[in-house]
Write an enzyme that holds these catalytic residues in place. Structure first.
Site, PDB file in Angstrom:
ATOM      1  N   CYS A 109      66.088  36.946   8.418  1.00  0.00           N
ATOM      2  CA  CYS A 109      65.714  38.172   9.133  1.00  0.00           C
ATOM      3  C   CYS A 109      66.963  38.965   9.519  1.00  0.00           C
ATOM      4  O   CYS A 109      66.986  40.199   9.390  1.00  0.00           O
ATOM      5  CB  CYS A 109      64.902  37.821  10.376  1.00  0.00           C
ATOM      6  SG  CYS A 109      64.307  39.252  11.303  1.00  0.00           S
ATOM      7  N   CYS A 208      58.519  33.116  14.680  1.00  0.00           N
ATOM      8  CA  CYS A 208      57.661  34.120  15.327  1.00  0.00           C
ATOM      9  C   CYS A 208      56.375  34.384  14.558  1.00  0.00           C
ATOM     10  O   CYS A 208      55.348  34.729  15.152  1.00  0.00           O
ATOM     11  CB  CYS A 208      58.434  35.429  15.523  1.00  0.00           C
ATOM     12  SG  CYS A 208      58.855  36.307  14.001  1.00  0.00           S
TER      13      CYS A 208
END
Length: 375
Positions: A109, A208
């Site tokens: 990410c 997440c």
């Protein structure tokens, strides 16, 4: 040398909705920079992401980020990067596990979203830098080049997940918390002094985009169940599994083998073979790795020339180990001074020269101590 920009910058502060990114944005504004806050919407269905203490990308988090920006007194926007996140992080995560490797989605990410998609957009809009709440330092040398270093407080250091940043990205990055020798409680106290409501918000953790924290269930939904054998090092069948992708090198719990090992000691996952859908288990000693080869290296500056001695970190919350390393035909060849355990293909290895981050590469193959001594 210095780690503080010498002139005011137009800064885009990535605000996750947590306390670290809020304090980082506040510090950047207080330092005189022209700061704009942005929250990244990374899910087409934010309710599917974790909330409260277990996330950074939910509707709740975007509201927390907006309230923090209002208190700081900076403009605030929400940018939709859900499709890019799905392609570059979530689909990559699934594909890596399907191939029998163990990826790090937070590192991916940072590479693909926060310091590629976000930074590219920021530069196109005329911003000078992207600011985040990571605990790491950027040091500017006398000739203007920049280096990535560990945070002043090793207990909070997050340089491992930033090891994928190249020289250009470092030139446009700002980490206001990196030189802070304070506890997390003191960061929270600072947030409270600044009137930021996120001061007492629990930290986000884990992955997440896996809503319930069940990685194996998440993968099973997308890859389907595929029963295969669990075998020992001799190839003897000990049990079955419902998908080799649900295991990682070094895993001890959840093997459900039933029969104890002959010596009565625990067994660990030694190998995952997606080709024949087999998981091999054995004693802890068989996990010892003496060397590895890593691919797709990314350097935080000039690549190393010739063999050198470094320290290496193999996981986000792991310790350092001494290594010798050399780039050969675009691959990173690493030998450990002392054997290490739990090294899995797909993981990132990050090299350090003292506190400086040299670069990062993805582990492709490993050499087991047991194999090298018997060869």
């Amino acid at each position: 040398m210095t780690d503080t920009p010498q002139r005011p910058l137009r800064v885009l502060a990535a605000m996750s909705g947590g306390v670290d990114s809020a304090v980082a944005a506040a510090r950047a504004a207080e330092a005189g920079h022209d700061v704009t806050g942005v929250h990244l919407a990374l899910s087409a269905n934010p309710q599917s992401f974790r909330t409260g203490a277990r996330g950074c990308c939910t509707i709740e988090d975007s509201r927390d980020a907006r309230r923090a920006a209002d208190v700081i007194g900076i403009p605030f926007y929400v940018w939709d990067l859900a499709e890019r996140f799905r392609e570059d992080v979530v689909e990559d995560f699934i594909a890596e596990y399907e191939a029998g490797r163990t990826p790090n989605p937070c590192l991916r990410c940072n590479e693909k979203i926060k310091f590629a998609a976000l930074l590219d957009k920021a530069l196109a809009l005329g911003f000078d830098a992207v600011c985040t709440g990571h605990y790491a330092k950027i040091v500017t040398l006398a000739d203007g080049t920049r280096e990535l270093h560990r945070a002043s407080d090793m207990a909070k250091d997050q340089s491992y997940v930033l090891g994928v940043l190249d020289e250009k990205q470092l030139a446009h990055a700002l980490f206001p918390l990196g030189d802070t020798l304070t506890t997390k409680d003191e960061i929270r106290a600072e947030a409270e002094r600044r009137g930021l409501a996120v001061a007492k918000k629990p930290d986000s953790h884990d992955i997440c985009f896996i809503a319930d924290g069940d990685t194996q269930g998440f993968l099973a939904q997308r890859l389907g169940k595929a029963e295969g054998d669990i075998v020992d090092e001799s190839g003897a069948r000990l049990g079955t599994h419902e998908g080799a992708y649900g295991y990682t090198i070094g895993q001890r719990k959840g093997l459900r083998i039933g029969t104890p090992a002959p010596d009565g000691k625990p067994r660990y996952v030694l190998d995952i073979s997606p080709v024949d859908n087999t998981v091999t288990v054995g004693p802890a000693s068989s996990l010892d790795v003496s060397a590895l080869t890593a691919i797709k290296p990314r350097w935080c500056g000039a690549p190393p020339t010739g063999p050198g001695t470094y320290t290496a970190q193999l996981r986000a919350h792991g310790g350092e180990t001494e290594v010798t390393a050399e780039v050969v035909d675009g691959e990173l060849h690493v030998r450990f001074t002392a054997p290490v355990r739990g090294v899995a293909p797909g993981q990132a290895i990050v090299l350090y020269d003292d506190t400086r981050v040299v670069g990062s590469a993805t582990i492709a193959t490993t050499v087991r101590t047991k194999d090298s001594t018997s060869a």
